[in-house]
Design an enzyme around this catalytic site. Sequence first.
Site, mmCIF file in Angstrom:
data_model
loop_
_atom_site.group_PDB
_atom_site.id
_atom_site.type_symbol
_atom_site.label_atom_id
_atom_site.label_comp_id
_atom_site.label_asym_id
_atom_site.label_seq_id
_atom_site.Cartn_x
_atom_site.Cartn_y
_atom_site.Cartn_z
ATOM 1 N N ASP A 33 -9.202 -37.282 -13.426
ATOM 2 C CA ASP A 33 -9.569 -36.340 -14.568
ATOM 3 C C ASP A 33 -8.638 -35.695 -15.227
ATOM 4 N N THR A 36 -9.529 -31.763 -19.419
ATOM 5 C CA THR A 36 -9.744 -31.146 -20.796
ATOM 6 C C THR A 36 -10.587 -29.995 -20.681
ATOM 7 N N THR A 131 -22.904 -45.104 -24.161
ATOM 8 C CA THR A 131 -23.942 -44.479 -24.728
ATOM 9 C C THR A 131 -24.940 -45.201 -25.681
ATOM 10 N N ASP A 132 -26.113 -44.657 -25.967
ATOM 11 C CA ASP A 132 -27.156 -45.296 -26.782
ATOM 12 C C ASP A 132 -26.643 -45.144 -28.296
ATOM 13 N N GLU A 133 -25.572 -44.115 -28.543
ATOM 14 C CA GLU A 133 -25.292 -43.984 -29.853
ATOM 15 C C GLU A 133 -24.606 -45.099 -30.627
ATOM 16 N N TYR A 156 -17.293 -40.442 -32.909
ATOM 17 C CA TYR A 156 -17.533 -40.550 -31.380
ATOM 18 C C TYR A 156 -18.253 -41.731 -31.177
ATOM 19 N N LYS A 160 -16.887 -45.130 -28.977
ATOM 20 C CA LYS A 160 -17.687 -45.744 -27.806
ATOM 21 C C LYS A 160 -17.943 -47.147 -28.029
ATOM 22 N N LEU A 196 -26.890 -29.270 -26.881
ATOM 23 C CA LEU A 196 -27.864 -28.556 -27.385
ATOM 24 C C LEU A 196 -28.614 -27.579 -26.497
ATOM 25 N N ASN A 255 -35.953 -32.181 -31.695
ATOM 26 C CA ASN A 255 -35.097 -31.266 -30.981
ATOM 27 C C ASN A 255 -35.818 -29.550 -31.233
ATOM 28 N N ASP A 286 -27.185 -29.079 -41.284
ATOM 29 C CA ASP A 286 -27.269 -30.226 -40.654
ATOM 30 C C ASP A 286 -25.848 -30.713 -40.268
ATOM 31 N N GLY A 289 -23.939 -36.844 -41.186
ATOM 32 C CA GLY A 289 -24.269 -38.314 -40.801
ATOM 33 C C GLY A 289 -25.013 -37.945 -39.588
ATOM 34 N N TYR A 347 -6.121 -26.543 -6.481
ATOM 35 C CA TYR A 347 -5.244 -27.686 -5.957
ATOM 36 C C TYR A 347 -4.110 -27.641 -6.531
HETATM 37 P P1 NAD Z 1 -17.824 -34.622 -20.538
HETATM 38 O O1 NAD Z 1 -17.382 -34.333 -21.881
HETATM 39 O O2 NAD Z 1 -18.786 -33.464 -19.733
HETATM 40 O O3 NAD Z 1 -16.802 -34.951 -19.427
HETATM 41 C C1 NAD Z 1 -15.816 -35.942 -19.733
HETATM 42 C C2 NAD Z 1 -14.581 -35.932 -18.515
HETATM 43 O O4 NAD Z 1 -13.581 -36.847 -19.197
HETATM 44 C C3 NAD Z 1 -14.266 -34.482 -18.287
HETATM 45 O O5 NAD Z 1 -13.952 -34.154 -17.124
HETATM 46 C C4 NAD Z 1 -12.679 -34.557 -19.236
HETATM 47 O O6 NAD Z 1 -11.701 -33.706 -18.489
HETATM 48 C C5 NAD Z 1 -12.231 -36.100 -18.748
HETATM 49 N N1 NAD Z 1 -11.479 -36.537 -19.731
HETATM 50 C C6 NAD Z 1 -11.401 -36.371 -21.167
HETATM 51 N N2 NAD Z 1 -10.427 -36.917 -21.666
HETATM 52 C C7 NAD Z 1 -9.659 -37.518 -20.763
HETATM 53 C C8 NAD Z 1 -8.383 -38.380 -20.647
HETATM 54 N N3 NAD Z 1 -7.614 -38.717 -21.656
HETATM 55 N N4 NAD Z 1 -8.088 -38.736 -19.375
HETATM 56 C C9 NAD Z 1 -8.837 -38.447 -18.209
HETATM 57 N N5 NAD Z 1 -9.872 -37.712 -18.178
HETATM 58 C C10 NAD Z 1 -10.300 -37.303 -19.405
HETATM 59 O O7 NAD Z 1 -18.736 -36.173 -20.718
HETATM 60 P P2 NAD Z 1 -20.359 -36.462 -20.208
HETATM 61 O O8 NAD Z 1 -21.210 -35.780 -20.814
HETATM 62 O O9 NAD Z 1 -20.440 -36.200 -18.681
HETATM 63 O O10 NAD Z 1 -20.260 -37.831 -20.326
HETATM 64 C C11 NAD Z 1 -19.489 -38.740 -19.447
HETATM 65 C C12 NAD Z 1 -19.531 -40.208 -19.965
HETATM 66 O O11 NAD Z 1 -20.846 -40.756 -20.336
HETATM 67 C C13 NAD Z 1 -18.752 -40.572 -21.382
HETATM 68 O O12 NAD Z 1 -18.372 -41.802 -21.377
HETATM 69 C C14 NAD Z 1 -19.927 -40.366 -22.497
HETATM 70 O O13 NAD Z 1 -19.661 -41.257 -23.612
HETATM 71 C C15 NAD Z 1 -21.061 -41.106 -21.433
HETATM 72 N N6 NAD Z 1 -22.464 -40.626 -21.919
HETATM 73 C C16 NAD Z 1 -22.701 -39.507 -22.012
HETATM 74 C C17 NAD Z 1 -24.076 -38.967 -22.123
HETATM 75 C C18 NAD Z 1 -24.467 -37.597 -22.418
HETATM 76 O O14 NAD Z 1 -25.868 -37.400 -22.761
HETATM 77 N N7 NAD Z 1 -23.770 -36.725 -22.126
HETATM 78 C C19 NAD Z 1 -25.130 -40.146 -22.543
HETATM 79 C C20 NAD Z 1 -24.707 -41.415 -22.506
HETATM 80 C C21 NAD Z 1 -23.202 -41.642 -22.138
HETATM 81 O O1 DAU Z 2 -27.426 -40.104 -26.947
HETATM 82 C C1 DAU Z 2 -26.402 -39.878 -25.919
HETATM 83 C C2 DAU Z 2 -25.392 -38.991 -26.533
HETATM 84 O O2 DAU Z 2 -26.016 -37.639 -26.305
HETATM 85 C C3 DAU Z 2 -23.913 -38.879 -25.697
HETATM 86 O O3 DAU Z 2 -23.515 -40.159 -25.744
HETATM 87 C C4 DAU Z 2 -23.344 -37.857 -26.280
HETATM 88 O O4 DAU Z 2 -22.032 -37.660 -25.386
HETATM 89 C C5 DAU Z 2 -23.996 -36.569 -25.903
HETATM 90 O O5 DAU Z 2 -23.177 -35.569 -26.291
HETATM 91 C C6 DAU Z 2 -25.252 -36.499 -26.696
HETATM 92 O O6 DAU Z 2 -24.913 -36.602 -28.082
HETATM 93 P P1 DAU Z 2 -26.039 -35.814 -29.161
HETATM 94 O O7 DAU Z 2 -24.915 -35.532 -30.399
HETATM 95 O O8 DAU Z 2 -27.198 -36.247 -29.141
HETATM 96 O O9 DAU Z 2 -25.971 -34.308 -28.139
HETATM 97 P P2 DAU Z 2 -26.019 -32.883 -28.623
HETATM 98 O O10 DAU Z 2 -26.505 -31.942 -27.412
HETATM 99 O O11 DAU Z 2 -24.687 -32.551 -29.208
HETATM 100 O O12 DAU Z 2 -27.175 -32.748 -29.772
HETATM 101 C C7 DAU Z 2 -28.487 -33.104 -29.494
HETATM 102 C C8 DAU Z 2 -29.120 -33.027 -30.729
HETATM 103 O O13 DAU Z 2 -29.418 -31.375 -31.085
HETATM 104 C C9 DAU Z 2 -28.711 -33.522 -32.033
HETATM 105 O O14 DAU Z 2 -29.986 -34.111 -32.830
HETATM 106 C C10 DAU Z 2 -27.926 -32.604 -32.832
HETATM 107 C C11 DAU Z 2 -28.765 -31.373 -32.357
HETATM 108 N N1 DAU Z 2 -28.233 -30.125 -32.239
HETATM 109 C C12 DAU Z 2 -26.908 -29.935 -31.573
HETATM 110 C C13 DAU Z 2 -26.359 -28.956 -31.320
HETATM 111 C C14 DAU Z 2 -25.030 -28.679 -30.454
HETATM 112 C C15 DAU Z 2 -28.560 -28.853 -32.961
HETATM 113 O O15 DAU Z 2 -29.528 -28.826 -33.514
HETATM 114 N N2 DAU Z 2 -27.844 -27.539 -32.823
HETATM 115 C C16 DAU Z 2 -26.833 -27.579 -32.024
HETATM 116 O O16 DAU Z 2 -26.356 -26.446 -31.928
#
Ligand code: NAD
Ligand code: DAU
Length: 350
Positions: A33, A36, A131-133, A156, A160, A196, A255, A286, A289, A347
């Site tokens: 890792d 970041t 991701t589903d996105e 994003y 992906k 969120l 939401n 909003d 996109g 560490y």
């Molecule tokens: P996160 O942002 O919490 O964690 C990402 C990690 O990657 C961090 O520890 C960061 O330090 C590390 N990282 C970033 N850039 C790096 C680099 N250049 N080299 C090495 N390490 C690096 O993300 P998350 O929410 O835990 O998501 C993890 C994975 O799952 C991602 O690939 C994301 O696209 C995918 N994903 C997330 C969600 C979600 O809801 N959070 C849903 C579906 C898929």
């Molecule tokens: O669907 C999987 C994805 O879910 C992952 O791939 C992404 O890494 C993860 O960040 C997440 O993306 P979203 O954009 O859906 O998550 P977020 O929590 O940013 O937003 C969830 C919903 O809430 C979205 O419709 C935007 C809205 N939102 C978000 C924030 C941060 C708000 O209304 N207010 C906010 O302040």
Amino acid sequence: MKILITGGAGFIGSHVVRLFVNKYPNYTIHNLDKLTYAGNLANLKDIEKKPNYKFIKGDIVDAAFINALFEKENYNAVIHLAAESHVDRSITNPLEFVMTNVIGTVNLLNAAKTLYQLSTSNFKLFYHVSTDEVYGALGETGIFTEETAYDPHSPYSASKAGSDHFVRAYHDTYGLPALISNCSNNYGPNHFPEKLIPLCINNIKNNKPLPIYGKGENVRDWLFVEDHARAIDVIFHNAKVGSTYNIGGHNEWTNINVIRLLCKIMDKKLNRAEGTNEKLITFVKDRAGHDLRYAIDSSKLQNELGWKPSLQFEEGLEKTVDWYLANEAWLNDVTSGNYAKYYEEQYAKR
Ligand code: NAD
Ligand code: DAU
């Protein structure tokens, strides 16, 4: 098995690392890792001294470093989670997402391919967590299956999608044993409070406004993070190389309804009169996109590999709130920036 897990200090990665380290004491788990802003080694305090675990600080964008690491460690498998993950940040800084999510993934694929092609190697799998996105946005009806065409809208999700295409291309072109899973929105402990749910938990705690984009009508399909980690375990060990699995909770919420439920749960937990927290809801501009609706069909995973979500959303959300209220120090360190010191203190001198 010696497995490289990337992004293991982040939200989902830390749950995956913990599960593998605890469940498979015979495996060696390396967590790579960059640390970041989203990486926090305090997420892994409970397992950091286990003999089958090692943390490696490094950047997947640095090809020379990645190549040398693979040559030295001769990994059997990779579970790739490292990414820039926040949609709003991708709108202000798309290039960083291209670098980490696309270039970083291709660097890992190149190193894995080189290793796989060595006669002395026993490289078995490159597992890419996505991701589903990538599927774009749904209207009022419909559901994403593994056959849904890619149609990403944010920088994003475009990055992906790009990384997913490269993983498939390395499988199809070079025969690299690879597979992909695409998961819906995760929630749970250790979620960085820019997203969120943790953002609103922190704001409710501090009596600050809860920013809801647009009218709050966008729909997400929420899955408890430990259920995602269990799905990754099941897919890693049982899925056919070259396949794709959708992971999701069949759990769609607008939401505004997520935040209303959260307000209710936290009224009780914080001994506030019913309706107090809802007054903090504030509708704001909003997201550009903004995808209207995501919904994942995970029946392939459920039918073929027997995985299913373990928690109802109400139960999972309450568990999440309890975790944040019990781990005030974690939240304070993250919001103050103090967490970055953990690596230096624990560490860097080792
Ligand atoms: P996160 O942002 O919490 O964690 C990402 C990690 O990657 C961090 O520890 C960061 O330090 C590390 N990282 C970033 N850039 C790096 C680099 N250049 N080299 C090495 N390490 C690096 O993300 P998350 O929410 O835990 O998501 C993890 C994975 O799952 C991602 O690939 C994301 O696209 C995918 N994903 C997330 C969600 C979600 O809801 N959070 C849903 C579906 C898929
Ligand atoms: O669907 C999987 C994805 O879910 C992952 O791939 C992404 O890494 C993860 O960040 C997440 O993306 P979203 O954009 O859906 O998550 P977020 O929590 O940013 O937003 C969830 C919903 O809430 C979205 O419709 C935007 C809205 N939102 C978000 C924030 C941060 C708000 O209304 N207010 C906010 O302040």
